[in-house]
Design an enzyme around this catalytic site. Structure first.
Site, PDB file in Angstrom:
ATOM      1  N   SER A 129       1.286  -7.231  -0.932  1.00 52.15           N
ATOM      2  CA  SER A 129       1.837  -8.274  -0.052  1.00 52.15           C
ATOM      3  C   SER A 129       1.001  -9.546  -0.049  1.00 52.15           C
ATOM      4  O   SER A 129       1.476 -10.589   0.403  1.00 52.15           O
ATOM      5  CB  SER A 129       2.009  -7.751   1.378  1.00 52.15           C
ATOM      6  N   THR A 186       1.097  -4.323   4.379  1.00 50.05           N
ATOM      7  CA  THR A 186       0.804  -4.668   5.768  1.00 50.05           C
ATOM      8  C   THR A 186       0.074  -5.999   5.919  1.00 50.05           C
ATOM      9  O   THR A 186       0.105  -6.598   6.997  1.00 50.05           O
ATOM     10  CB  THR A 186      -0.052  -3.569   6.430  1.00 50.05           C
ATOM     11  N   ASP A 187      -0.575  -6.484   4.864  1.00 48.44           N
ATOM     12  CA  ASP A 187      -1.393  -7.692   5.001  1.00 48.44           C
ATOM     13  C   ASP A 187      -0.577  -8.896   5.443  1.00 48.44           C
ATOM     14  O   ASP A 187      -1.059  -9.714   6.239  1.00 48.44           O
ATOM     15  CB  ASP A 187      -2.103  -8.010   3.682  1.00 48.44           C
ATOM     16  N   THR A 217       0.826  -1.215   0.000  1.00 48.41           N
ATOM     17  CA  THR A 217       0.000   0.000   0.000  1.00 48.41           C
ATOM     18  C   THR A 217       0.855   1.256   0.000  1.00 48.41           C
ATOM     19  O   THR A 217       0.488   2.264  -0.604  1.00 48.41           O
ATOM     20  CB  THR A 217      -0.940   0.005   1.222  1.00 48.41           C
TER      21      THR A 217
END
Length: 391
Positions: A110, A141-142, A64
């Site tokens: 990710s 971040t996932d 992101t």
């Protein structure tokens, strides 16, 4: 010469020298900030650009933080569209903090990170480990917690490795990416960050990559280590650690070589009336070498599922890790079934089950994959999980 617009509205010039002698497909750039401009320096594998300052390598992988939306209020449905060079151009002057180099290793969301991508990132860090004083990895971040955990288990160093990302794309109002990246670089350059293990820096918090997990799918303040707490905070350009330098307890280090692969280990999410055929399919169709359960409570599965799994695990000789679907808490050894019922009704000891301790399913999977890659037997795997209060 390239034009660069400073935040004050002043247009400055900079040069970036590309060195692709060893990185044909992933150009390496070295830059140095001075005042309100960026000037190029000559690349060298040895020595620092200017004495007294650490040299930090930023590895871009996408996420992101490297994404753009169609509008300033879009915070979902965006796509990765920026390079690490674009991201570096958004952060403040670092000329008194560190020398900076950066390289685009990957540029993916990710959710696309898998074994090949993890191994590529790992090999890049190992290749450059002796050349730099610290590393920053921009990452979605996932699955950031999985990459951080994997690197903690496979890169044995006291040099800071700091992962950062963002919850909002670069085009969003109050995008958090530039500040997170800036803070991560400053953290990696600070000597007080050494010997603390892999770190995650987001939203002014510094957390342990070994313990941290994404707790909220949407909010900026998403990464938590509720059982362990933050390691420190970044406030007003100051780093405040709460504890002396120490790596997390329970780490087992694994040495990966060129050409390494990781075995197939699926995760089965437990729920009421779980269909045991899912377990059979996971092992038979995927040729799984191990299995992880996201159990109910602190290791709970129905008696039918425990019996079915015990028969299957012992007939195939594969380890079964009992993790938990809840974010907090742990699965102790006492929660494991001690026996299973065979088809003829006789009872047999359940020896192939392993308590995941406080590791969530995704981290349990990575640890089990690494254990299996090293051809560990069941007792040896249990010893590795003892470090996280499992086994």
């Amino acid at each position: 010469m390239t034009k660069f617009n400073q935040s004050e509205g002043v247009t400055s010039e900079y040069e970036i020298e590309e060195d692709d002698h060893h990185h044909t497909h992933r150009p390496l750039f070295r830059i140095k900030y001075r005042s309100n401009s960026i000037v190029s320096t000559n690349f060298s594998d040895t020595g620092s650009i200017s004495e007294g300052l650490p040299t930090i390598k930023v590895l871009g992988t996408g996420g992101t933080i490297a994404s753009k939306g169609a509008t300033a209020h879009q915070t979902a449905g965006y796509e990765v569209d920026l390079t690490i060079e674009d991201l570096i151009s958004t952060i403040p002057d670092l000329s008194t903090t560190c020398n900076l180099e950066y390289e685009q290793v990957l540029n993916v969301d990710s959710k696309e990170m898998g074994t090949p991508e993890l191994l590529l990132l790992h090999s890049k860090i190992i290749e450059d480990l002796s050349k730099y004083d610290g590393f920053v990895i921009t990452h979605g971040t996932d699955t950031m917690e999985e990459t951080a955990f994997f690197l903690q288990l496979t890169v044995n160093t006291n040099k800071p490795i700091v992962l950062c990302g963002s919850m909002r794309p670069s085009t969003a109002i109050s995008s958090d990416g530039p500040m997170n990246l800036y803070q991560a670089i400053v953290i990696a350059a600070n000597r007080s960050s050494r010997a603390r293990g892999v770190l995650v820096a987001l939203n002014d918090r510094i957390g342990s990559g070994f313990h941290i997990t994404k707790s909220n799918a949407n909010s900026l303040d998403t990464f938590k280590s509720s059982n362990n707490g933050d390691l420190g905070h970044f406030v007003n350009n100051e780093i405040h650690y709460y504890f002396p330098p120490a790596k997390p307890l329970g780490i087992t280090y694994f040495h990966l070589t060129a050409g390494s692969t990781l075995p197939e280990v699926p995760i089965i999410y437990a729920h009421q009336q779980l269909n045991n055929r899912l377990i059979q399919l996971a092992i038979d169709e995927l040729e799984a070498e191990g299995l992880v359960f996201a159990t109910m409570g602190a290791g709970s599965l129905s008696a039918k599922t425990n019996d079915f799994t015990g028969r299957l695990a012992h007939s195939r000789g594969i380890p079964i890790v009992y993790s938990k679907r809840s974010q907090d808490g742990m699965v102790p050894k006492a929660s494991l079934p001690v026996q299973f019922e065979a088809e003829d009704g006789t009872k047999s000891p359940f020896l192939n089950n392993i308590a995941g301790g406080y590791l969530n399913p995704q981290k349990s999977r990575i640890l089990l994959q690494l254990c299996l890659r090293d051809r560990m037997n069941i007792p040896q795997i249990k010893d590795c999980f003892k470090g996280v209060y499992g086994g």
